[in-house]
Design a protein around this motif. Structure first.
Motif, PDB file in Angstrom:
ATOM      1  N   THR A  92       0.907  -1.258   0.065  1.00 56.56           N
ATOM      2  CA  THR A  92       0.600   0.121   0.246  1.00 56.56           C
ATOM      3  C   THR A  92       1.276   0.926  -0.395  1.00 56.56           C
ATOM      4  N   LEU A  93       1.896   1.048   0.934  1.00 53.44           N
ATOM      5  CA  LEU A  93       2.613   2.348   1.193  1.00 53.44           C
ATOM      6  C   LEU A  93       3.033   2.593  -0.546  1.00 53.44           C
ATOM      7  N   THR A  94       4.055   1.033  -1.074  1.00 55.49           N
ATOM      8  CA  THR A  94       4.637   1.252  -2.491  1.00 55.49           C
ATOM      9  C   THR A  94       3.858   2.592  -3.497  1.00 55.49           C
ATOM     10  N   ASP A  95       2.350   2.076  -3.421  1.00 53.67           N
ATOM     11  CA  ASP A  95       1.598   1.996  -4.213  1.00 53.67           C
ATOM     12  C   ASP A  95       1.372   3.981  -3.871  1.00 53.67           C
ATOM     13  N   VAL A  96       1.425   4.702  -2.859  1.00 48.43           N
ATOM     14  CA  VAL A  96       0.772   6.293  -1.798  1.00 48.43           C
ATOM     15  C   VAL A  96       2.519   6.341  -2.745  1.00 48.43           C
ATOM     16  N   PHE A  97       3.090   5.697  -2.643  1.00 49.27           N
ATOM     17  CA  PHE A  97       4.935   6.309  -3.360  1.00 49.27           C
ATOM     18  C   PHE A  97       4.899   6.860  -4.513  1.00 49.27           C
ATOM     19  N   ALA A  98       4.492   5.343  -5.017  1.00 52.47           N
ATOM     20  CA  ALA A  98       4.172   5.530  -7.092  1.00 52.47           C
ATOM     21  C   ALA A  98       3.718   6.450  -7.099  1.00 52.47           C
ATOM     22  N   VAL A  99       2.102   7.014  -6.757  1.00 55.24           N
ATOM     23  CA  VAL A  99       1.182   8.130  -7.607  1.00 55.24           C
ATOM     24  C   VAL A  99       1.984   9.626  -6.741  1.00 55.24           C
ATOM     25  N   ILE A 100       2.727  10.032  -5.883  1.00 58.11           N
ATOM     26  CA  ILE A 100       3.223  10.924  -4.992  1.00 58.11           C
ATOM     27  C   ILE A 100       3.840  11.358  -6.055  1.00 58.11           C
ATOM     28  N   LEU A 101       5.105  10.596  -6.446  1.00 57.89           N
ATOM     29  CA  LEU A 101       6.192  10.364  -7.552  1.00 57.89           C
ATOM     30  C   LEU A 101       5.437  10.505  -9.318  1.00 57.89           C
ATOM     31  N   GLY A 102       4.597   9.868  -9.925  1.00 58.14           N
ATOM     32  CA  GLY A 102       4.498   9.885 -10.932  1.00 58.14           C
ATOM     33  C   GLY A 102       3.181  11.730 -10.514  1.00 58.14           C
ATOM     34  N   LYS A 143      -4.974   3.362  -9.203  1.00 53.00           N
ATOM     35  CA  LYS A 143      -5.874   1.916  -9.429  1.00 53.00           C
ATOM     36  C   LYS A 143      -5.735   0.568  -8.272  1.00 53.00           C
ATOM     37  N   ARG A 144      -4.437   0.548  -8.170  1.00 53.55           N
ATOM     38  CA  ARG A 144      -4.810  -0.323  -7.621  1.00 53.55           C
ATOM     39  C   ARG A 144      -4.936  -0.035  -5.607  1.00 53.55           C
ATOM     40  N   LEU A 145      -4.320   1.349  -5.590  1.00 49.38           N
ATOM     41  CA  LEU A 145      -4.815   1.618  -4.365  1.00 49.38           C
ATOM     42  C   LEU A 145      -7.040   1.516  -4.302  1.00 49.38           C
ATOM     43  N   PHE A 146      -7.651   1.687  -5.372  1.00 54.04           N
ATOM     44  CA  PHE A 146      -8.764   1.785  -4.706  1.00 54.04           C
ATOM     45  C   PHE A 146      -8.774   0.782  -5.486  1.00 54.04           C
ATOM     46  N   ASP A 147      -8.405  -0.394  -6.235  1.00 54.13           N
ATOM     47  CA  ASP A 147      -8.761  -1.904  -5.670  1.00 54.13           C
ATOM     48  C   ASP A 147      -8.907  -2.059  -4.721  1.00 54.13           C
ATOM     49  N   TYR A 148      -7.711  -2.896  -3.960  1.00 51.38           N
ATOM     50  CA  TYR A 148      -7.346  -3.350  -2.884  1.00 51.38           C
ATOM     51  C   TYR A 148      -7.589  -2.257  -1.788  1.00 51.38           C
ATOM     52  N   SER A 149      -8.009  -1.540  -1.529  1.00 54.51           N
ATOM     53  CA  SER A 149      -8.553  -0.781  -0.388  1.00 54.51           C
ATOM     54  C   SER A 149      -9.647  -1.584   0.369  1.00 54.51           C
ATOM     55  N   GLY A 150      -9.316  -1.952   1.721  1.00 54.83           N
ATOM     56  CA  GLY A 150     -10.669  -2.916   2.056  1.00 54.83           C
ATOM     57  C   GLY A 150     -10.583  -4.260   1.899  1.00 54.83           C
ATOM     58  N   PHE A 151      -9.591  -4.509   1.345  1.00 57.65           N
ATOM     59  CA  PHE A 151      -9.203  -6.033   0.702  1.00 57.65           C
ATOM     60  C   PHE A 151      -9.630  -7.136   1.130  1.00 57.65           C
ATOM     61  N   GLU A 152     -10.432  -8.458   1.055  1.00 56.49           N
ATOM     62  CA  GLU A 152      -9.978  -8.871   1.868  1.00 56.49           C
ATOM     63  C   GLU A 152     -10.393 -10.511   1.137  1.00 56.49           C
ATOM     64  N   THR A 181     -15.176 -15.634   1.195  1.00 59.90           N
ATOM     65  CA  THR A 181     -15.641 -14.247   0.668  1.00 59.90           C
ATOM     66  C   THR A 181     -14.511 -13.386   0.517  1.00 59.90           C
ATOM     67  N   LEU A 182     -14.897 -12.192  -0.857  1.00 56.93           N
ATOM     68  CA  LEU A 182     -14.311 -11.189  -1.173  1.00 56.93           C
ATOM     69  C   LEU A 182     -14.482 -10.491  -1.124  1.00 56.93           C
ATOM     70  N   LYS A 183     -13.642  -9.676  -0.382  1.00 56.31           N
ATOM     71  CA  LYS A 183     -14.041  -7.967  -0.065  1.00 56.31           C
ATOM     72  C   LYS A 183     -13.438  -7.353  -1.273  1.00 56.31           C
ATOM     73  N   LYS A 184     -13.691  -6.575  -1.945  1.00 56.29           N
ATOM     74  CA  LYS A 184     -12.674  -6.237  -2.947  1.00 56.29           C
ATOM     75  C   LYS A 184     -13.847  -4.664  -4.265  1.00 56.29           C
ATOM     76  N   ARG A 185     -12.660  -3.655  -4.051  1.00 55.71           N
ATOM     77  CA  ARG A 185     -14.105  -2.704  -4.882  1.00 55.71           C
ATOM     78  C   ARG A 185     -13.915  -2.661  -6.525  1.00 55.71           C
ATOM     79  N   PHE A 186     -15.157  -2.540  -7.159  1.00 53.89           N
ATOM     80  CA  PHE A 186     -16.064  -3.255  -7.966  1.00 53.89           C
ATOM     81  C   PHE A 186     -16.153  -1.582  -8.235  1.00 53.89           C
ATOM     82  N   ASP A 187     -15.165  -0.201  -9.231  1.00 54.27           N
ATOM     83  CA  ASP A 187     -16.010   0.628 -10.043  1.00 54.27           C
ATOM     84  C   ASP A 187     -16.163   1.660  -8.067  1.00 54.27           C
TER      85      ASP A 187
END
Length: 223
Positions: A84-94, A144-153, A162-168
């Motif tokens: 998660t932190l890697t994705d956040v860093f990638a977004v900021i750097l981007g 996109k990964r941050l949104f897709d996998y926020s709260g993922f289980e 049981t799958l918890k995942k963000r769709f749209d």
């Protein structure tokens, strides 16, 4: 992989087993066994067994950005904090690179509008700065990964999945039978799917990643 090597060369490779990939180690072991060579392969065998043990313990799930644990009879897969932190860093750097690129585009356009006389090197630098726009956009995949996998289980409890995942963007929960879980290969990607939904994917050409997903599928199915 080693069929063209002489027995002597094969034994020399054995001495360097620690520098080989897991797939190469397995191939080396098979080739030595096939030829019936007398050699001490105890260290090679130990290295292979250690890697297999780590695969079965899901240590390499972190390569996908996930971790697995068993708590209260529930087998649970979640996103790692590091991923998660890697994705956040990638977004900021981007964002930083993107805005540098936008500034470069404006600078390049104004150079032509004003008719400034510049040398080839300076012009090349201005084009390179403008090109950072496209580099920055590539970093936004982390968003996109941050949104897709926020709260993922992804969990197995009493035979149910049981799958918890963000769709749209919206976090949704899907309940299904273990039989609805399967692996599907699409060209160079191996996808773990629940029905029609892709949970996550790996590099199908990587033996370690492929075996990790296969072990994970077995565990979720209760095999």
């Amino acid at each position: 992989m080693y069929k063209d090597k002489t027995d002597k060369e094969l034994l020399e490779v054995l001495e360097q087993y620690s520098q080989l990939t897991f797939e190469s180690q397995l191939s080396l072991k098979d080739e030595i066994s096939t030829r019936g060579l007398i050699a001490d392969t105890s260290e090679l065998d130990a290295a292979i067994e250690d890697k297999i043990s780590r695969i079965k313990n899901f240590e390499f799930l972190k390569d996908f950005g996930f971790k697995a644990e068993t708590t209260d009879n529930k087998f649970l897969v979640t996103r790692t904090q590091t991923a998660t932190l890697t994705d956040v860093f990638a977004v900021i750097l981007g964002l930083i690179i993107f805005f540098l690129g936008v500034n470069g585009v404006v600078n390049l356009v104004m150079t032509f509008v004003n008719g400034d006389e510049i040398d080839v090197f300076t012009l090349a630098v201005k084009f390179a700065m403008a090109g950072l726009v496209f580099v920055g956009i590539k970093f936004f995949s982390g968003l996109k990964r941050l949104f897709d996998y926020s709260g993922f289980e992804l969990a197995r409890t009493d035979g149910d999945i049981t799958l918890k995942k963000r769709f749209d963007i919206k976090l949704e929960e899907i309940r299904a039978k273990a039989s609805d879980l399967f692996l599907d290969r699409e060209e160079d990607e191996l996808e773990l799917k629940l029905g029609n939904q892709v949970i996550f994917s790996s590099n199908a050409e990587s033996l370690v990643q492929r075996m990790t997903l296969e072990e994970l599928t077995k565990r979720l199915k209760g095999n």
